[in-house]
Design an enzyme around this catalytic site. Structure first.
Site, PDB file in Angstrom:
ATOM      1  N   SER A 291       0.839  -1.193   0.000  1.00 62.11           N
ATOM      2  CA  SER A 291       0.000   0.000   0.000  1.00 62.11           C
ATOM      3  C   SER A 291       0.873   1.241   0.000  1.00 62.11           C
ATOM      4  O   SER A 291       2.016   1.210   0.481  1.00 62.11           O
ATOM      5  CB  SER A 291      -0.889   0.009   1.249  1.00 62.11           C
ATOM      6  OG  SER A 291      -1.509   1.265   1.437  1.00 62.11           O
TER       7      SER A 291
ATOM      8  N   TYR B 246      -1.306  -0.990  10.244  1.00 56.81           N
ATOM      9  CA  TYR B 246      -1.483  -1.239   8.807  1.00 56.81           C
ATOM     10  C   TYR B 246      -0.275  -0.713   8.038  1.00 56.81           C
ATOM     11  O   TYR B 246       0.298  -1.408   7.189  1.00 56.81           O
ATOM     12  CB  TYR B 246      -2.752  -0.556   8.308  1.00 56.81           C
ATOM     13  CG  TYR B 246      -3.035  -0.776   6.838  1.00 56.81           C
ATOM     14  CD1 TYR B 246      -3.676  -1.928   6.401  1.00 56.81           C
ATOM     15  CD2 TYR B 246      -2.681   0.177   5.885  1.00 56.81           C
ATOM     16  CE1 TYR B 246      -3.957  -2.137   5.057  1.00 56.81           C
ATOM     17  CE2 TYR B 246      -2.945  -0.019   4.533  1.00 56.81           C
ATOM     18  CZ  TYR B 246      -3.584  -1.178   4.130  1.00 56.81           C
ATOM     19  OH  TYR B 246      -3.837  -1.382   2.789  1.00 56.81           O
TER      20      TYR B 246
END
Length: 254
Positions: free
Chosen positions: A144, A157
């Site tokens: 990401s 995350y």
């Protein structure tokens, strides 16, 4: 003859029933790959498998929770019995819990780490003999933009995705002489079930779109196309790369 294909490639895709994973299964199937995809929900797995088989694609579903060692071993044992080799591994399974750092319970942040990073690390290790047997094989890890820049996704995350990016670089060097390429794709906000509720806030969506030069969030199919390219023999000299798929976000003023 068109060589932009994945004909007869044996492929494992984790988290394959939703979002980027589902789009990747579809892209690979259309390009001629033979696929095993994983997901936790049995009904969703069976429904998706039947859908693709009815279209004539070579797609098999496998019910598995990637955070569980026994399930990972079961998936790899299935590959061993069915194929004895693996041409492409796509570590896509992922999740997030959005909170401030001090608000996480240990169980919550461990769940994020185990889903996003540890499962990918273990699948790379477990699939290594089969990737080696295939020769000229490829691993694509789905990270990401949050792994490189703070975009407000929450620290567990972000750090789990940063770990995926560095793991890919390290493995690309370590396994290069053994014919295993390793690359990473890092999407910015993409329309998936994971982001639906977050992007439903129109004020938030507008801010994201304004920050993005292209002016919109990505579609899962756009990310899947990049994953498919990295898996092709056409990308045989590309390894250790980190492709940010962000609509120009990180090229502008962040």
């Amino acid at each position: 003859m068109n060589s932009w294909n994945l004909n007869h490639k044996k492929v494992l895709i984790t988290g394959g029933t939703k979002g980027i994973g589902k789009a990747t299964v579809e892209a690979f199937a259309e390009l001629g790959a033979i696929i095993i995809f994983t997901a936790r929900n049995k009904d969703e797995v069976m429904k998706m498998e039947q859908e693709y088989v009815s279209k004539g694609y070579h797609v098999m579903g496998f019910v598995a929770d990637v955070t569980l060692a026994k399930d990972r071993l079961a998936v790899v044992d299935h590959i061993h019995k069915l194929w004895g080799k693996l041409d492409v591994l796509v570590n896509n399974a992922g999740m997030n819990i959005r909170k401030k750092t001090i608000e996480y319970t240990e169980e919550e942040y461990q769940k994020v780490y185990h889903t996003n990073f540890f499962s990918a690390f273990e699948f790379c290790r477990l699939c290594y003999p089969y990737l080696l047997a295939a020769k000229n094989s490829a691993i694509i890890n789905v990270a990401s933009v949050a792994g490189s820049f703070d975009v407000g996704t929450g620290s567990p995350y972000a750090t789990s995705k940063a770990a995926m990016i560095q793991m890919s670089k390290s493995l690309a060097v370590e396994w290069a002489k053994e014919g295993i390429r390793v690359n990473t794709v890092s999407p910015w906000f993409t329309v998936t079930p994971l982001t639906t509720s977050y992007l439903a806030d129109l004020e938030r969506l507008e801010k994201i779109q304004k920050r993005t030069p292209i002016g919109r969030v990505a579609q899962a199919e756009e990310v899947a196309s990049a994953i498919a390219f990295f898996a092709m023999d056409k990308a045989s000299y590309i390894s250790g790369q980190h492709l940010i798929i962000d609509g120009g976000l990180t090229s502008g003023v962040f």
